[in-house]
Design a protein around this motif. Structure first.
Motif, PDB file in Angstrom:
ATOM      1  N   GLU A   1      39.467  42.505  43.082  1.00 37.75           N
ATOM      2  CA  GLU A   1      40.855  42.335  43.524  1.00 37.75           C
ATOM      3  C   GLU A   1      41.343  43.579  44.244  1.00 37.75           C
ATOM      4  O   GLU A   1      40.890  44.688  43.981  1.00 37.75           O
ATOM      5  CB  GLU A   1      41.769  42.037  42.339  1.00 37.75           C
ATOM      6  CG  GLU A   1      41.762  43.095  41.256  1.00 37.75           C
ATOM      7  CD  GLU A   1      42.574  42.682  40.042  1.00 37.75           C
ATOM      8  OE1 GLU A   1      43.815  42.707  40.137  1.00 37.75           O
ATOM      9  OE2 GLU A   1      41.963  42.336  39.009  1.00 37.75           O
ATOM     10  N   ASN A   2      42.276  43.370  45.185  1.00 36.12           N
ATOM     11  CA  ASN A   2      42.933  44.507  45.811  1.00 36.12           C
ATOM     12  C   ASN A   2      44.172  44.877  45.002  1.00 36.12           C
ATOM     13  O   ASN A   2      44.796  44.044  44.367  1.00 36.12           O
ATOM     14  CB  ASN A   2      43.259  44.237  47.278  1.00 36.12           C
ATOM     15  CG  ASN A   2      44.143  43.015  47.491  1.00 36.12           C
ATOM     16  OD1 ASN A   2      45.311  43.026  47.113  1.00 36.12           O
ATOM     17  ND2 ASN A   2      43.591  41.965  48.107  1.00 36.12           N
ATOM     18  N   GLU A   3      44.501  46.170  45.035  1.00 37.11           N
ATOM     19  CA  GLU A   3      45.595  46.690  44.213  1.00 37.11           C
ATOM     20  C   GLU A   3      46.741  47.204  45.091  1.00 37.11           C
ATOM     21  O   GLU A   3      46.730  47.054  46.305  1.00 37.11           O
ATOM     22  CB  GLU A   3      45.063  47.798  43.293  1.00 37.11           C
ATOM     23  CG  GLU A   3      44.286  47.287  42.088  1.00 37.11           C
ATOM     24  CD  GLU A   3      45.187  46.668  41.030  1.00 37.11           C
ATOM     25  OE1 GLU A   3      46.440  46.761  41.164  1.00 37.11           O
ATOM     26  OE2 GLU A   3      44.654  46.088  40.074  1.00 37.11           O
ATOM     27  N   TYR A   4      47.719  47.839  44.457  1.00 36.77           N
ATOM     28  CA  TYR A   4      48.951  48.244  45.145  1.00 36.77           C
ATOM     29  C   TYR A   4      48.722  49.289  46.218  1.00 36.77           C
ATOM     30  O   TYR A   4      49.342  49.266  47.280  1.00 36.77           O
ATOM     31  CB  TYR A   4      49.960  48.802  44.127  1.00 36.77           C
ATOM     32  CG  TYR A   4      50.658  47.743  43.318  1.00 36.77           C
ATOM     33  CD1 TYR A   4      51.792  47.084  43.807  1.00 36.77           C
ATOM     34  CD2 TYR A   4      50.183  47.395  42.060  1.00 36.77           C
ATOM     35  CE1 TYR A   4      52.425  46.114  43.052  1.00 36.77           C
ATOM     36  CE2 TYR A   4      50.819  46.427  41.302  1.00 36.77           C
ATOM     37  CZ  TYR A   4      51.940  45.790  41.798  1.00 36.77           C
ATOM     38  OH  TYR A   4      52.565  44.821  41.057  1.00 36.77           O
ATOM     39  N   GLY A   5      47.876  50.275  45.952  1.00 40.93           N
ATOM     40  CA  GLY A   5      47.733  51.398  46.863  1.00 40.93           C
ATOM     41  C   GLY A   5      46.986  51.051  48.134  1.00 40.93           C
ATOM     42  O   GLY A   5      46.292  50.031  48.219  1.00 40.93           O
ATOM     43  N   PRO A   6      47.080  51.897  49.172  1.00 36.72           N
ATOM     44  CA  PRO A   6      46.360  51.659  50.428  1.00 36.72           C
ATOM     45  C   PRO A   6      44.850  51.809  50.223  1.00 36.72           C
ATOM     46  O   PRO A   6      44.368  52.885  49.883  1.00 36.72           O
ATOM     47  CB  PRO A   6      46.904  52.752  51.359  1.00 36.72           C
ATOM     48  CG  PRO A   6      47.371  53.835  50.439  1.00 36.72           C
ATOM     49  CD  PRO A   6      47.878  53.142  49.210  1.00 36.72           C
ATOM     50  N   GLY A   7      44.136  50.716  50.400  1.00 33.84           N
ATOM     51  CA  GLY A   7      42.693  50.738  50.201  1.00 33.84           C
ATOM     52  C   GLY A   7      42.282  50.805  48.749  1.00 33.84           C
ATOM     53  O   GLY A   7      41.151  51.190  48.444  1.00 33.84           O
ATOM     54  N   GLN A   8      43.158  50.420  47.845  1.00 28.98           N
ATOM     55  CA  GLN A   8      42.867  50.497  46.413  1.00 28.98           C
ATOM     56  C   GLN A   8      42.289  49.175  45.911  1.00 28.98           C
ATOM     57  O   GLN A   8      42.823  48.105  46.183  1.00 28.98           O
ATOM     58  CB  GLN A   8      44.127  50.834  45.625  1.00 28.98           C
ATOM     59  CG  GLN A   8      43.867  51.190  44.173  1.00 28.98           C
ATOM     60  CD  GLN A   8      45.159  51.509  43.418  1.00 28.98           C
ATOM     61  OE1 GLN A   8      46.210  50.946  43.718  1.00 28.98           O
ATOM     62  NE2 GLN A   8      45.070  52.411  42.460  1.00 28.98           N
ATOM     63  N   LEU A   9      41.184  49.276  45.176  1.00 31.87           N
ATOM     64  CA  LEU A   9      40.482  48.105  44.667  1.00 31.87           C
ATOM     65  C   LEU A   9      40.272  48.215  43.162  1.00 31.87           C
ATOM     66  O   LEU A   9      40.299  49.316  42.591  1.00 31.87           O
ATOM     67  CB  LEU A   9      39.109  47.960  45.337  1.00 31.87           C
ATOM     68  CG  LEU A   9      39.070  47.744  46.848  1.00 31.87           C
ATOM     69  CD1 LEU A   9      37.626  47.783  47.344  1.00 31.87           C
ATOM     70  CD2 LEU A   9      39.716  46.417  47.224  1.00 31.87           C
ATOM     71  N   GLU A  10      40.043  47.071  42.548  1.00 32.69           N
ATOM     72  CA  GLU A  10      39.601  47.025  41.153  1.00 32.69           C
ATOM     73  C   GLU A  10      38.522  45.959  41.053  1.00 32.69           C
ATOM     74  O   GLU A  10      38.703  44.833  41.524  1.00 32.69           O
ATOM     75  CB  GLU A  10      40.756  46.668  40.222  1.00 32.69           C
ATOM     76  CG  GLU A  10      40.353  46.544  38.764  1.00 32.69           C
ATOM     77  CD  GLU A  10      41.506  46.128  37.867  1.00 32.69           C
ATOM     78  OE1 GLU A  10      41.370  45.103  37.152  1.00 32.69           O
ATOM     79  OE2 GLU A  10      42.556  46.805  37.884  1.00 32.69           O
ATOM     80  N   ILE A  11      37.394  46.313  40.462  1.00 29.82           N
ATOM     81  CA  ILE A  11      36.294  45.377  40.255  1.00 29.82           C
ATOM     82  C   ILE A  11      35.926  45.423  38.774  1.00 29.82           C
ATOM     83  O   ILE A  11      35.508  46.466  38.266  1.00 29.82           O
ATOM     84  CB  ILE A  11      35.070  45.726  41.123  1.00 29.82           C
ATOM     85  CG1 ILE A  11      35.462  45.784  42.605  1.00 29.82           C
ATOM     86  CG2 ILE A  11      33.949  44.709  40.903  1.00 29.82           C
ATOM     87  CD1 ILE A  11      34.323  46.169  43.535  1.00 29.82           C
ATOM     88  N   SER A  12      36.116  44.311  38.093  1.00 28.51           N
ATOM     89  CA  SER A  12      35.891  44.270  36.650  1.00 28.51           C
ATOM     90  C   SER A  12      34.531  43.662  36.327  1.00 28.51           C
ATOM     91  O   SER A  12      33.993  42.855  37.090  1.00 28.51           O
ATOM     92  CB  SER A  12      36.990  43.452  35.969  1.00 28.51           C
ATOM     93  OG  SER A  12      38.252  44.048  36.185  1.00 28.51           O
ATOM     94  N   TYR A  13      34.006  44.040  35.157  1.00 35.73           N
ATOM     95  CA  TYR A  13      32.704  43.536  34.733  1.00 35.73           C
ATOM     96  C   TYR A  13      32.714  43.261  33.233  1.00 35.73           C
ATOM     97  O   TYR A  13      33.613  43.679  32.504  1.00 35.73           O
ATOM     98  CB  TYR A  13      31.596  44.534  35.087  1.00 35.73           C
ATOM     99  CG  TYR A  13      31.848  45.955  34.636  1.00 35.73           C
ATOM    100  CD1 TYR A  13      31.542  46.368  33.342  1.00 35.73           C
ATOM    101  CD2 TYR A  13      32.382  46.890  35.514  1.00 35.73           C
ATOM    102  CE1 TYR A  13      31.770  47.678  32.928  1.00 35.73           C
ATOM    103  CE2 TYR A  13      32.611  48.201  35.111  1.00 35.73           C
ATOM    104  CZ  TYR A  13      32.304  48.584  33.817  1.00 35.73           C
ATOM    105  OH  TYR A  13      32.544  49.871  33.411  1.00 35.73           O
ATOM    106  N   LYS A  14      31.701  42.565  32.767  1.00 37.20           N
ATOM    107  CA  LYS A  14      31.591  42.151  31.373  1.00 37.20           C
ATOM    108  C   LYS A  14      31.358  43.350  30.446  1.00 37.20           C
ATOM    109  O   LYS A  14      30.710  44.316  30.829  1.00 37.20           O
ATOM    110  CB  LYS A  14      30.433  41.157  31.205  1.00 37.20           C
ATOM    111  CG  LYS A  14      30.691  39.767  31.771  1.00 37.20           C
ATOM    112  CD  LYS A  14      31.646  38.990  30.878  1.00 37.20           C
ATOM    113  CE  LYS A  14      31.720  37.522  31.305  1.00 37.20           C
ATOM    114  NZ  LYS A  14      32.651  36.771  30.437  1.00 37.20           N
ATOM    115  N   PRO A  15      31.863  43.269  29.215  1.00 40.03           N
ATOM    116  CA  PRO A  15      31.658  44.367  28.265  1.00 40.03           C
ATOM    117  C   PRO A  15      30.249  44.382  27.694  1.00 40.03           C
ATOM    118  O   PRO A  15      29.481  43.423  27.839  1.00 40.03           O
ATOM    119  CB  PRO A  15      32.691  44.063  27.177  1.00 40.03           C
ATOM    120  CG  PRO A  15      32.820  42.571  27.197  1.00 40.03           C
ATOM    121  CD  PRO A  15      32.682  42.188  28.647  1.00 40.03           C
ATOM    122  N   ALA A  16      29.932  45.471  27.030  1.00 39.88           N
ATOM    123  CA  ALA A  16      28.629  45.621  26.378  1.00 39.88           C
ATOM    124  C   ALA A  16      28.825  46.355  25.062  1.00 39.88           C
ATOM    125  O   ALA A  16      29.832  47.043  24.850  1.00 39.88           O
ATOM    126  CB  ALA A  16      27.668  46.397  27.272  1.00 39.88           C
TER     127      ALA A  16
END
Length: 436
Positions: free
Chosen positions: A188-203
């Motif tokens: 997903e893209n976030e609030y900031g300029p060029g800011q991203l978040e990529i989530s993954y499964k826990p371990a």
């Protein structure tokens, strides 16, 4: 994964070299490339690697004094041994593998090494019959490598069309990261300029921190190979959104089958163990803040009304609190430790959270009332709520004055970490005085 299996993969994939890689104190990957034909020798006899990397500051100017791992030992080498289960073939680098390593000094493990610190906390937790399921949730910024222009310059957060211009880069992330054990869930893209978040499964266990280390290094490398730069600096733009690294986690039995946070019969839907755990993290929140947000830049994120926590509070699905508790039945209930900044070392944010939570369980600390409103507003927080430090000097004082956390993390680590951070605080003061 064992040595023979790794040797077979090296042969089958025709690898030229294997990167022996470790984290430094600041969470930066440090490595040496070992030619494939020498992998077996170095894997069994060890690889010489300077311990001085534990003593470098975030600017990498020079080794910091009085850490225990630089001038005191003559800037000597540790002997590094690989952790076989961390071996991966790196699909974005030609004929290259990677394996994580840990140092030994005169035959003993190095107590100041972040991965060792994290492992030791998890071992203490397991002695209580508890295992940890966790994942870090990272935000980061991406800019063009040449122009330094961000991917976008608006605040149209989560807009589908906002991703389109750099879709090719996202495809590379989605293609490569699962191949090195990072099980991506969403981008997903976030609030900031060029800011991203990529989530993954826990371990479970230390693998969660290994995954976070792999993720951050991979994101940076894939970006730079495709004409971009990815930064996990918490506040690269002073007046834009900070990047976090929330530490999402839950407690399970030692067999990793039975969840331990949820209790359907409790008014809060939280087990007694879960309540003690939360109370422990809150009781030590000021002390561990410098481990969750470990740079001067990270601590600049601790500002009210910015979705960064500013006090030791908890609440149900409440993003203004330090701990956001999500009640989703037995297996889905988890805790989001929101103090984590993108610039944190994931091994240390895990270690800090566990050290504090373990104290809560062992000493059966009382859970304070939860926040039902806005934790940024004094009227909405419980009386005598403590606030988190917002500068390096206060954060280090909070850590060093907390005997429980210092004892848990070990004197070797505390000596090294505080020396490095005091150096950073001094550098920041000097830069500010010069107007830099």
């Amino acid at each position: 994964m064992d040595l023979e299996k790794i040797l077979a993969i090296i042969k089958e994939a025709n690898l030229l070299a294997i990167r022996f890689e470790q984290t430094d104190t600041n969470g930066i990957a440090r490595s040496k490339l070992v030619l494939a034909k020498h992998f077996k020798e170095k894997a069994t006899k060890g690889l010489n690697f300077s311990l001085t990397h534990l003593s470098v500051d975030v600017q990498i100017n020079e080794p910091v004094s009085d850490t225990g791992y630089a001038e005191e030992i003559g800037y000597g080498d540790a002997v590094m041994f690989p952790i076989f289960e961390t071996f991966q073939v790196l699909p974005w680098l030609e004929r290259t593998g990677r394996i994580l390593i840990e140092p030994t000094w005169k035959g003993s493990e190095v107590g100041g090494h972040p991965r060792v610190v994290a492992r030791r906390q998890l071992e203490k937790l397991r002695k209580l019959g508890i295992s940890l399921l966790s994942a870090h949730e990272h935000e980061f910024y991406v800019v063009d490598k040449k122009t330094k222009k961000p991917l976008n310059d608006d605040k149209n957060v989560h807009s589908a069309i906002r991703d389109t211009p750099y879709h090719d880069l996202l495809v590379k992330f989605m293609e490569y990261l699962p191949k090195v054990g990072v099980d991506l869930e969403h981008v997903e893209n976030e609030y900031g300029p060029g800011q991203l978040e990529i989530s993954y499964k826990p371990a479970f266990g230390i693998r969660a921190a290994d995954t976070a280390h792999t993720y951050k290094t991979a994101i940076k490398e894939i970006a730079i190979l495709n004409g971009y730069m990815a930064s996990f600096m918490t506040k690269p733009y002073p007046n834009k959104s900070g990047s976090s690294s929330h530490f999402n986690h839950s407690l399970w039995d030692i067999g990793e089958k039975v969840p331990l946070l949820y209790d359907a019969h409790d008014p809060l839907s939280l087990s007694e163990t879960g309540q003690y755990w939360i109370a422990g993290i809150l009781a030590h929140a000021p002390a561990i803040e410098v481990l969750m947000a470990p740079t001067v830049n990270c601590l600049s994120r601790v500002v009210p009304h910015t979705f960064a926590p500013v006090n030791a509070t908890w609440g149900f699905d409440n993003r203004t609190c330090d701990l956001r508790v999500k009640i989703n039945g037995p297996e889905g209930t988890y805790i989001e430790h929101r103090a984590g900044a993108a610039g944190c070392n994931p091994y240390l944010s895990l270690a800090a959270t566990v050290a504090a939570g373990v104290d809560g369980i062992v000493n059966k600390l009382k859970l304070p009332p939860h926040v039902t409103g806005n934790a940024y507003e004094e009227a909405d927080i419980p009386p005598k709520t403590v606030f988190l430090p917002t500068n390096m000097e206060d954060a280090l004082a909070a850590l060093t004055n907390d005997d429980t956390i210092c004892d848990a993390l070990g004197k070797d680590f505390i000596k090294c970490f505080t020396a490095v951070k005091m150096c950073e605080a001094r550098q920041a003061r000097e830069a500010e005085a010069k107007g830099d």
